[in-house]
Write a protein that holds these residues in place. Sequence first.
Motif, PDB file in Angstrom:
ATOM      1  N   LEU A 167       0.837  -1.205   0.000  1.00 62.34           N
ATOM      2  CA  LEU A 167       0.000   0.000   0.000  1.00 62.34           C
ATOM      3  C   LEU A 167       0.872   1.256   0.000  1.00 62.34           C
ATOM      4  O   LEU A 167       0.547   2.256  -0.641  1.00 62.34           O
ATOM      5  CB  LEU A 167      -0.933   0.008   1.216  1.00 62.34           C
ATOM      6  N   ALA A 170       2.169   1.813  -3.411  1.00 57.00           N
ATOM      7  CA  ALA A 170       1.070   2.287  -4.250  1.00 57.00           C
ATOM      8  C   ALA A 170       0.806   3.766  -3.989  1.00 57.00           C
ATOM      9  O   ALA A 170       0.587   4.544  -4.916  1.00 57.00           O
ATOM     10  CB  ALA A 170      -0.188   1.464  -3.977  1.00 57.00           C
ATOM     11  N   ASP A 173       3.236   5.813  -5.880  1.00 53.43           N
ATOM     12  CA  ASP A 173       3.009   5.847  -7.329  1.00 53.43           C
ATOM     13  C   ASP A 173       1.781   6.660  -7.717  1.00 53.43           C
ATOM     14  O   ASP A 173       1.817   7.431  -8.661  1.00 53.43           O
ATOM     15  CB  ASP A 173       2.855   4.419  -7.880  1.00 53.43           C
ATOM     16  N   SER A 174       0.666   6.453  -7.024  1.00 56.13           N
ATOM     17  CA  SER A 174      -0.555   7.192  -7.357  1.00 56.13           C
ATOM     18  C   SER A 174      -1.525   7.221  -6.177  1.00 56.13           C
ATOM     19  O   SER A 174      -2.321   6.292  -5.999  1.00 56.13           O
ATOM     20  CB  SER A 174      -1.251   6.575  -8.572  1.00 56.13           C
ATOM     21  N   SER A 176      -4.197   8.942  -5.763  1.00 60.22           N
ATOM     22  CA  SER A 176      -5.618   8.967  -6.122  1.00 60.22           C
ATOM     23  C   SER A 176      -6.115   7.581  -6.508  1.00 60.22           C
ATOM     24  O   SER A 176      -7.237   7.201  -6.186  1.00 60.22           O
ATOM     25  CB  SER A 176      -5.880   9.975  -7.241  1.00 60.22           C
ATOM     26  N   ALA A 177      -5.262   6.792  -7.177  1.00 56.90           N
ATOM     27  CA  ALA A 177      -5.672   5.425  -7.509  1.00 56.90           C
ATOM     28  C   ALA A 177      -5.812   4.603  -6.229  1.00 56.90           C
ATOM     29  O   ALA A 177      -6.676   3.750  -6.118  1.00 56.90           O
ATOM     30  CB  ALA A 177      -4.674   4.778  -8.464  1.00 56.90           C
ATOM     31  N   LEU A 178      -4.964   4.891  -5.245  1.00 61.20           N
ATOM     32  CA  LEU A 178      -5.055   4.165  -3.974  1.00 61.20           C
ATOM     33  C   LEU A 178      -6.375   4.481  -3.260  1.00 61.20           C
ATOM     34  O   LEU A 178      -6.984   3.605  -2.650  1.00 61.20           O
ATOM     35  CB  LEU A 178      -3.863   4.507  -3.078  1.00 61.20           C
ATOM     36  N   LEU A 179      -6.822   5.726  -3.369  1.00 64.93           N
ATOM     37  CA  LEU A 179      -8.127   6.093  -2.803  1.00 64.93           C
ATOM     38  C   LEU A 179      -9.232   5.257  -3.434  1.00 64.93           C
ATOM     39  O   LEU A 179     -10.124   4.764  -2.745  1.00 64.93           O
ATOM     40  CB  LEU A 179      -8.426   7.576  -3.059  1.00 64.93           C
ATOM     41  N   THR A 180      -9.158   5.096  -4.764  1.00 71.99           N
ATOM     42  CA  THR A 180     -10.219   4.338  -5.436  1.00 71.99           C
ATOM     43  C   THR A 180     -10.125   2.856  -5.103  1.00 71.99           C
ATOM     44  O   THR A 180     -11.024   2.091  -5.425  1.00 71.99           O
ATOM     45  CB  THR A 180     -10.203   4.528  -6.966  1.00 71.99           C
ATOM     46  N   ALA A 181      -9.017   2.435  -4.482  1.00 70.76           N
ATOM     47  CA  ALA A 181      -8.914   1.048  -4.025  1.00 70.76           C
ATOM     48  C   ALA A 181      -9.485   0.912  -2.620  1.00 70.76           C
ATOM     49  O   ALA A 181      -9.519  -0.185  -2.061  1.00 70.76           O
ATOM     50  CB  ALA A 181      -7.460   0.589  -4.044  1.00 70.76           C
ATOM     51  N   GLY A 182      -9.906   2.032  -2.031  1.00 74.45           N
ATOM     52  CA  GLY A 182     -10.536   1.968  -0.714  1.00 74.45           C
ATOM     53  C   GLY A 182      -9.614   2.267   0.457  1.00 74.45           C
ATOM     54  O   GLY A 182      -9.920   1.918   1.589  1.00 74.45           O
ATOM     55  N   PHE A 183      -8.469   2.888   0.180  1.00 74.69           N
ATOM     56  CA  PHE A 183      -7.546   3.214   1.267  1.00 74.69           C
ATOM     57  C   PHE A 183      -7.329   4.717   1.376  1.00 74.69           C
ATOM     58  O   PHE A 183      -6.886   5.346   0.417  1.00 74.69           O
ATOM     59  CB  PHE A 183      -6.190   2.530   1.049  1.00 74.69           C
ATOM     60  N   GLY A 184      -7.640   5.282   2.541  1.00 76.42           N
ATOM     61  CA  GLY A 184      -7.340   6.689   2.763  1.00 76.42           C
ATOM     62  C   GLY A 184      -5.845   6.837   2.958  1.00 76.42           C
ATOM     63  O   GLY A 184      -5.199   5.921   3.466  1.00 76.42           O
TER      64      GLY A 184
END
Lengths: 309, 266
Positions: A167, A170, A173-174, A176-184
């Motif tokens: 995580l 991730a 790297d990005s 915002s993409a990590l947010l869309t994976a469900g992680f604040g």
Amino acid sequence: MIVFGLTLVYSDIAMQLLIYFVVAIALNFVIGYARALSIHHAALFGMGAFTYAVMAQRGWSNDLIVCGLVAALLGGLVSVILAFGSLRISGDYFIVASFAFQAFAINALFNWTSVSGGANGDYGLPTPTVLGLAVSSTFAYITAAAVLAITTLVFAIWLRRSPYGRLLRAMGDSPSALLTAGFGVLRLKVGVFGISGMLAAAAGVLYAAYLGVAQTGTFDVSLAILLVAIVVIGGTGSAVGSLLGATLIAFAQPLLSNLNLSATTTAAVQQLIFAALLVGVVAVLPRGLVQLGDVRKLVPRRGAGATEP
Amino acid sequence: MISASGRPPILQTVELSRSFGGFRAVDGVTVSVEQGDIVALIGPNGAGKTTLFNLISRLLPPTSGQLLFDGQDVTHTSPQRLARMGIGRTFQDVRLFDSMTAWDNVAVFAQSDRSATLRSGLLSPRAVRREARQVRERVEEVLEYAGLSAVASTIAGELSFAQQKKVAIARCLAQRARLMLLDEPASGLDAGEREDVAKMIEKLAGDGVTIVLVEHNMGIVREVARRAIFLAEGTVVGEDTPDRLLHSSELAEIYFGHIRSTAGVA
Ligand SMILES: Nc1ncnc2c1ncn2[C@@H]1O[C@H](COP(=O)(O)OP(=O)(O)OP(=O)(O)O)[C@@H](O)[C@H]1O
Ligand SMILES: [Mg+2]
């Protein structure tokens, strides 16, 4: 005589290398995972040094483990506060805030003479112990530093490979993409900053214990920049890179000091040479010295530094 | 608004708006998407399609209006919470974790919320092992589904563009998204690769996933979408089957007139 002089220098280099390595890994967590360029790690490192100075001088404890834990707690706490700052202030502005914190912290420490000893610093610090055993020989110091360095390295490698580390990578790297994976990102950034502050401060304890002195001047902005140089020259996000960077700097520093220049000239020449090294390495090896390991990837990769909403 | 199936629409926006400075990028958009549907969001460059996706995935907060998911008001829900509720999305600029393998990219989306604390990694090795096994199984299943098993250990930044776009969809799949927002899944691909992506979208819909896609390639839109929403200057100007919508001369003028005027740039 000459042999004696040389062993003395080499033990200094070895200590410098091992301790810089630990602080560089700490800094690398923040730069590589949180993508926050910190100029304040010298201050966190210094906090650890003065934690030892104060605890040992006042007879509270001169045990490296006890002092190390207290320093780690302190450094971790301060670093977590800075993590909240990094969430509010992004990118280049964080560098400025971090720089300001570094300058402020060292200045405040300098003026807090009962802790820092002011311009003279704290000197004649008692020799440390570990679990009741006196650490007095050069070999004992180097062993203690090596144990800290190896523990840090193993931890960094374990962290990188763990699901938590996945995580963190991730997030680098990005976000915002990590947010869309469900992680604040809040929790993760606070975690990274906390670990980083703990390590940097713990390394400071060993540094002060080895030198027997702690002076605020040692931990000023030029050290902060030197630490960033170690990480960037070695390669951001790589523990091996931090080792290469720390090795290069630890050997370069005493070589420069042997040029028979006055102290102020040496400092200026040192900074010039480190700046040249930094620019040179980054120009040839954008990902740092670790890049030498995989010649296949010498071609710079595209897509770095895209902006995200 | 309850559909024939008796279930509320999976997604509803009510007068959703977003301004940047004084500029209204999305301006009072009211749309609803039924469970299991494949809806295309079309419109000229700068119409506000990506901004609307950013509002639905909550990466951007709306200036005004309401967002409902499964009939529940989620206007003020965080993006990470929405992701956990079942909204997945891809990005026009892909945004893979470029330094990580395709496998790790998908794994991030399969990990539980608990894995985001260091404590969980240190204190309960059994729970960690159980989760690691679940993640592994999920990732392998999803990579297989997306036809990416062969490139599982390739660094995402080094994959072909088409493979990168598939990884992006695979990530949504790994998080068990029930609604997927796909931002130009076929742009930049050749005819064969586009066909691949179209098949994947249809397969997903067949498995019950609701899909909203933004796409400039009308071939794909006609092939997969059952309904199309036409957006221009931040507002919905038409909504129909793709064929009927694209035959409207008025909309064609907005769309192709714009394309023609920007052709020099592209
Ligand atoms: N963060 C932002 N700040 C300021 N303006 C923005 C921002 N995001 C989008 N815009 C503006 O909003 C308008 C809509 O942009 P958007 O990206 O949503 O268009 P789009 O329909 O996705 O276009 P395209 O087909 O080119 O992807 C554009 O004029 C864009 O410049
Ligand atoms: Mg767009």
